[in-house]
Design a protein around this motif. Structure first.
Motif, mmCIF file in Angstrom:
data_model
loop_
_atom_site.group_PDB
_atom_site.id
_atom_site.type_symbol
_atom_site.label_atom_id
_atom_site.label_comp_id
_atom_site.label_asym_id
_atom_site.label_seq_id
_atom_site.Cartn_x
_atom_site.Cartn_y
_atom_site.Cartn_z
ATOM 1 N N PHE A 62 0.848 -1.195 0.000
ATOM 2 C CA PHE A 62 0.000 0.000 0.000
ATOM 3 C C PHE A 62 0.882 1.243 0.000
ATOM 4 C CE2 PHE A 62 -2.878 -3.145 1.750
ATOM 5 C CZ PHE A 62 -4.130 -2.782 1.260
ATOM 6 N N GLY A 63 0.596 2.196 -0.889
ATOM 7 C CA GLY A 63 1.239 3.503 -0.865
ATOM 8 C C GLY A 63 2.749 3.473 -0.968
ATOM 9 N N HIS A 64 3.281 2.582 -1.802
ATOM 10 C CA HIS A 64 4.737 2.436 -1.869
ATOM 11 C C HIS A 64 5.305 2.802 -3.230
ATOM 12 C CE1 HIS A 64 3.220 -1.177 -3.714
ATOM 13 N NE2 HIS A 64 4.417 -1.592 -4.050
ATOM 14 N N ILE A 65 4.453 3.258 -4.151
ATOM 15 C CA ILE A 65 4.891 3.537 -5.522
ATOM 16 C C ILE A 65 4.729 5.027 -5.837
ATOM 17 C CG2 ILE A 65 4.452 3.086 -7.983
ATOM 18 C CD1 ILE A 65 5.705 0.730 -6.554
ATOM 19 N N SER A 66 5.745 5.628 -6.460
ATOM 20 C CA SER A 66 5.666 7.022 -6.897
ATOM 21 C C SER A 66 4.695 7.148 -8.060
ATOM 22 C CB SER A 66 7.050 7.509 -7.330
ATOM 23 O OG SER A 66 6.957 8.731 -8.047
ATOM 24 N N GLY A 67 4.022 8.282 -8.120
ATOM 25 C CA GLY A 67 3.101 8.532 -9.219
ATOM 26 C C GLY A 67 3.772 8.598 -10.575
ATOM 27 N N HIS A 68 5.087 8.761 -10.599
ATOM 28 C CA HIS A 68 5.826 8.810 -11.861
ATOM 29 C C HIS A 68 5.980 7.427 -12.496
ATOM 30 C CE1 HIS A 68 6.988 13.018 -11.584
ATOM 31 N NE2 HIS A 68 7.313 12.835 -10.324
ATOM 32 N N VAL A 69 5.718 6.378 -11.731
ATOM 33 C CA VAL A 69 5.951 5.017 -12.210
ATOM 34 C C VAL A 69 4.744 4.521 -13.006
ATOM 35 C CG1 VAL A 69 6.328 2.621 -11.495
ATOM 36 C CG2 VAL A 69 7.485 4.485 -10.286
ATOM 37 N N ARG A 70 5.015 3.898 -14.146
ATOM 38 C CA ARG A 70 3.957 3.265 -14.933
ATOM 39 C C ARG A 70 3.757 1.845 -14.398
ATOM 40 N NH1 ARG A 70 2.349 6.276 -19.205
ATOM 41 N NH2 ARG A 70 3.707 8.023 -19.766
ATOM 42 N N TYR A 71 3.147 1.785 -13.241
ATOM 43 C CA TYR A 71 2.917 0.502 -12.566
ATOM 44 C C TYR A 71 1.905 -0.308 -13.374
ATOM 45 C CZ TYR A 71 2.700 -2.484 -8.382
ATOM 46 O OH TYR A 71 2.800 -3.523 -7.481
ATOM 47 N N SER A 72 2.076 -1.635 -13.371
ATOM 48 C CA SER A 72 1.253 -2.494 -14.212
ATOM 49 C C SER A 72 0.848 -3.756 -13.461
ATOM 50 C CB SER A 72 2.033 -2.885 -15.464
ATOM 51 O OG SER A 72 3.163 -3.684 -15.100
ATOM 52 N N THR A 73 -0.019 -4.523 -14.090
ATOM 53 C CA THR A 73 -0.405 -5.815 -13.522
ATOM 54 C C THR A 73 0.814 -6.725 -13.381
ATOM 55 O OG1 THR A 73 -2.594 -5.626 -14.550
ATOM 56 C CG2 THR A 73 -1.914 -7.817 -13.803
ATOM 57 N N GLY A 74 1.696 -6.700 -14.385
ATOM 58 C CA GLY A 74 2.907 -7.511 -14.299
ATOM 59 C C GLY A 74 3.798 -7.102 -13.146
ATOM 60 N N ALA A 75 3.904 -5.792 -12.898
ATOM 61 C CA ALA A 75 4.714 -5.309 -11.773
ATOM 62 C C ALA A 75 4.104 -5.763 -10.451
ATOM 63 C CB ALA A 75 4.816 -3.788 -11.826
ATOM 64 N N TRP A 76 2.768 -5.714 -10.375
ATOM 65 C CA TRP A 76 2.099 -6.160 -9.143
ATOM 66 C C TRP A 76 2.335 -7.649 -8.911
ATOM 67 C CZ3 TRP A 76 -2.036 -9.622 -8.340
ATOM 68 C CH2 TRP A 76 -2.536 -9.628 -7.032
ATOM 69 N N LEU A 77 2.217 -8.454 -9.965
ATOM 70 C CA LEU A 77 2.463 -9.893 -9.824
ATOM 71 C C LEU A 77 3.864 -10.168 -9.298
ATOM 72 C CD1 LEU A 77 0.909 -11.677 -12.942
ATOM 73 C CD2 LEU A 77 0.196 -11.882 -10.551
ATOM 74 N N ALA A 78 4.837 -9.442 -9.823
ATOM 75 C CA ALA A 78 6.224 -9.644 -9.387
ATOM 76 C C ALA A 78 6.396 -9.292 -7.921
ATOM 77 C CB ALA A 78 7.166 -8.797 -10.247
ATOM 78 N N GLU A 79 5.646 -8.294 -7.444
ATOM 79 C CA GLU A 79 5.757 -7.887 -6.039
ATOM 80 C C GLU A 79 4.932 -8.769 -5.106
ATOM 81 O OE1 GLU A 79 6.915 -3.388 -5.388
ATOM 82 O OE2 GLU A 79 4.811 -3.552 -5.984
ATOM 83 N N VAL A 80 3.768 -9.213 -5.563
ATOM 84 C CA VAL A 80 2.858 -9.893 -4.648
ATOM 85 C C VAL A 80 3.281 -11.329 -4.359
ATOM 86 C CG1 VAL A 80 1.177 -10.889 -6.287
ATOM 87 C CG2 VAL A 80 0.401 -10.027 -4.069
ATOM 88 N N GLN A 81 3.916 -11.982 -5.322
ATOM 89 C CA GLN A 81 4.283 -13.385 -5.103
ATOM 90 C C GLN A 81 5.184 -13.586 -3.884
ATOM 91 O OE1 GLN A 81 5.203 -15.769 -8.792
ATOM 92 N NE2 GLN A 81 4.748 -13.834 -9.807
ATOM 93 N N PRO A 82 6.283 -12.834 -3.734
ATOM 94 C CA PRO A 82 7.118 -13.044 -2.539
ATOM 95 C C PRO A 82 6.415 -12.685 -1.242
ATOM 96 C CG PRO A 82 7.932 -11.182 -3.844
ATOM 97 C CD PRO A 82 6.915 -11.879 -4.676
ATOM 98 N N VAL A 83 5.466 -11.727 -1.285
ATOM 99 C CA VAL A 83 4.726 -11.378 -0.064
ATOM 100 C C VAL A 83 3.829 -12.538 0.349
ATOM 101 C CG1 VAL A 83 3.104 -9.768 0.995
ATOM 102 C CG2 VAL A 83 4.806 -8.924 -0.625
ATOM 103 N N ILE A 84 3.141 -13.130 -0.628
ATOM 104 C CA ILE A 84 2.291 -14.288 -0.330
ATOM 105 C C ILE A 84 3.134 -15.435 0.243
ATOM 106 C CG2 ILE A 84 0.867 -16.110 -1.361
ATOM 107 C CD1 ILE A 84 -0.115 -14.012 -3.388
ATOM 108 N N LEU A 85 4.251 -15.721 -0.401
ATOM 109 C CA LEU A 85 5.113 -16.827 0.049
ATOM 110 C C LEU A 85 5.674 -16.566 1.440
ATOM 111 C CD1 LEU A 85 6.992 -17.630 -3.277
ATOM 112 C CD2 LEU A 85 5.150 -18.959 -2.205
ATOM 113 N N ASP A 86 6.005 -15.304 1.726
ATOM 114 C CA ASP A 86 6.514 -14.962 3.054
ATOM 115 C C ASP A 86 5.457 -15.190 4.118
ATOM 116 O OD1 ASP A 86 8.442 -13.599 4.936
ATOM 117 O OD2 ASP A 86 6.754 -12.194 5.051
ATOM 118 N N CYS A 87 4.216 -14.805 3.827
ATOM 119 C CA CYS A 87 3.122 -15.042 4.784
ATOM 120 C C CYS A 87 2.964 -16.535 5.054
ATOM 121 C CB CYS A 87 1.813 -14.477 4.241
ATOM 122 S SG CYS A 87 1.670 -12.667 4.285
ATOM 123 N N LEU A 88 2.939 -17.315 3.988
ATOM 124 C CA LEU A 88 2.766 -18.760 4.151
ATOM 125 C C LEU A 88 3.927 -19.378 4.925
ATOM 126 C CD1 LEU A 88 1.452 -19.662 0.570
ATOM 127 C CD2 LEU A 88 0.112 -19.445 2.674
#
Length: 305
Positions: A62-88
Motif C-alpha cells: 500500500f502507498g509504496h509507488i511514486s506517481g511517476h511510475v507506470r505501474y502495471s499488472t505484471g509489476a504487481w504480480l512480481a511484487e505480490v508473489q514473494p509477499v504471499i510466500l513470506d506469509c505462508l
C-alpha cells in the motif's frame, strides 16, 4: 499450508473492512490488490486504509509507488508473489483485497508474457487516437484483435491503445498472447469472495464517502498532484476522483461541478466493476449481507493439504 483468501468487489463495497475482520479471526495479513492504492500520492482519493482502519493488522503493498511510475499488472504480480510466500512461510494467512479484477485474474488464471512494447509501436497507436479519435482506434483494435476488443466496455483508450500497440509490435493479437498463460496461484489453494451490495445502496455510499474524502483533504491531495505536473498519460492520473478536479483547478469549472462529476464517474466505475465481476468472477462466492459473509468465513479451512 494456510489458504490464500481473495476478497474483491466494486469501490466502496466495504471489502477492506471485511478483510481486516477476517484477518483478526484467522491470523492473517492484508495484501493490496487495488491499482490505485499502490500510489504514495493518493492516500485519500484512493480510499487507502488509514492506520486506524488497519486495526493493528499488517498491510502490504500500500502507498509504496511514486506517481511517476507506470505501474502495471505484471509489476504487481512480481511484487505480490514473494509477499504471499513470506506469509505462508510464517504460517500466516495471506488476505488479498482490492477492486482491480485484472490483478486477481492474472494471479489465478495467469498472465501472458508479452514482450516489451517499443515507443514506436505505442506512438503509432497514440497518433491514430490523437488524429482520428477514439472511434477510429476502436475500429483498428477490432480489425487486429476482435476478441480482445469485445472485452473493452465503452471508450477506454488505455486498453484500446494496448490492443493496437501489442499487435503493431508483435504481429500477434493480445488475446492470442493471453491464451498462452498459466496460473501463479492455483485456484485450489484460494478461497474467493466478491462483495456485491445492492446497487442503489452502494451508490448512496459512494456519494457519502466522496463527501467525507473532501472533508478529509481530498481536494488538497488532488491539488498537490496537479501542481506536481505529472504526465497525464501516467496510470495514476486515471484515478476516479482525481482527474475530475483538474477542470476546477484550471479555473474551467466550479468546485460543485467537479464534485458532482466525480461522484457520477465513481458510480459509473462501480457499475462497470459490477459488470466485470459478474462476467469474470462466476466461480467466486458472491456475498452481499452479513450472514453470507459469516457463512463464507465459516467455510475457510485452517489448512489446505
Amino acid at each position: 499450508m494456510k489458504p490464500i483468501i481473495c476478497i474483491t468487489g466494486p469501490t466502496a463495497s466495504g471489502k477492506s473492512a471485511w478483510a481486516v475482520e477476517i484477518a483478526k479471526s484467522v491470523g492473517g495479513e492484508i495484501i493490496n490488490a487495488d491499482a490505485m492504492q499502490v500510489y504514495k500520492d493518493l492516500q485519500i482519493l484512493s480510499a487507502r486504509p488509514l492506520p486506524s482502519d488497519m486495526q493493528g493488522i499488517p498491510h502490504h503493498l500500500f502507498g509504496h509507488i511514486s506517481g511517476h511510475v507506470r505501474y502495471s499488472t505484471g509489476a504487481w504480480l512480481a511484487e505480490v508473489q514473494p509477499v504471499i510466500l513470506d506469509c505462508l512461510a510464517r504460517d500466516v494467512v495471506p488476505i488479498l483485497t482490492g477492486g482491480t479484477g485484472l490483478y486477481f485474474k492474472a494471479l489465478i488464471d495467469g498472465m501472458a508474457q508479452i514482450p516489451a512494447i517499443s515507443s514506436c509501436a505505442m506512438s503509432s497507436a497514440q497518433e491514430l487516437l490523437d488524429v482520428q479519435g477514439i472511434d477510429a482506434l476502436r475500429r483498428k483494435a477490432e480489425t487486429v484483435d476482435a476478441i480482445a476488443t469485445k472485452r473493452v466496455l465503452g471508450h477506454d483508450p488505455q486498453r484500446l491503445l494496448r490492443i493496437v500497440s501489442v499487435y503493431e509490435e508483435t504481429g500477434r493479437g493480445l488475446s492470442d498472447w493471453q491464451s498462452d498463460t498459466r496460473p501463479v496461484i492455483p485456484k485450489q489453494f484460494c478461497r474467493l469472495a466478491v462483495v456485491l451490495p445492492e446497487r442503489q445502496a452502494l451508490y448512496a455510499r459512494i456519494n457519502s464517502r466522496f463527501e467525507a474524502m473532501i472533508n478529509n483533504g481530498g481536494l488538497e491531495e488532488a491539488k498537490a498532484v496537479f501542481q506536481a505536473g505529472y504526465d497525464e498519460s501516467l496510470p495514476m492520473m486515471k484515478a476516479i476522483g482525481l482527474q475530475q478536479f483538474f477542470p476546477y483547478l484550471k479555473g474551467e469549472a466550479s468546485l460543485e461541478q467537479a464534485i458532482d462529476i466525480a461522484k457520477r464517474d465513481t458510480r459509473r466505475f462501480a457499475k462497470r466493476q459490477f459488470t466485470w465481476f459478474r462476467g469474470q468472477a462466476k466461480e467466486w462466492t458472491s456475498v452481499n449481507n452479513h450472514s453470507q459473509k459469516k457463512e463464507f468465513e465459516a467455510n475457510i479451512p485452517l489448512e489446505i493439504l
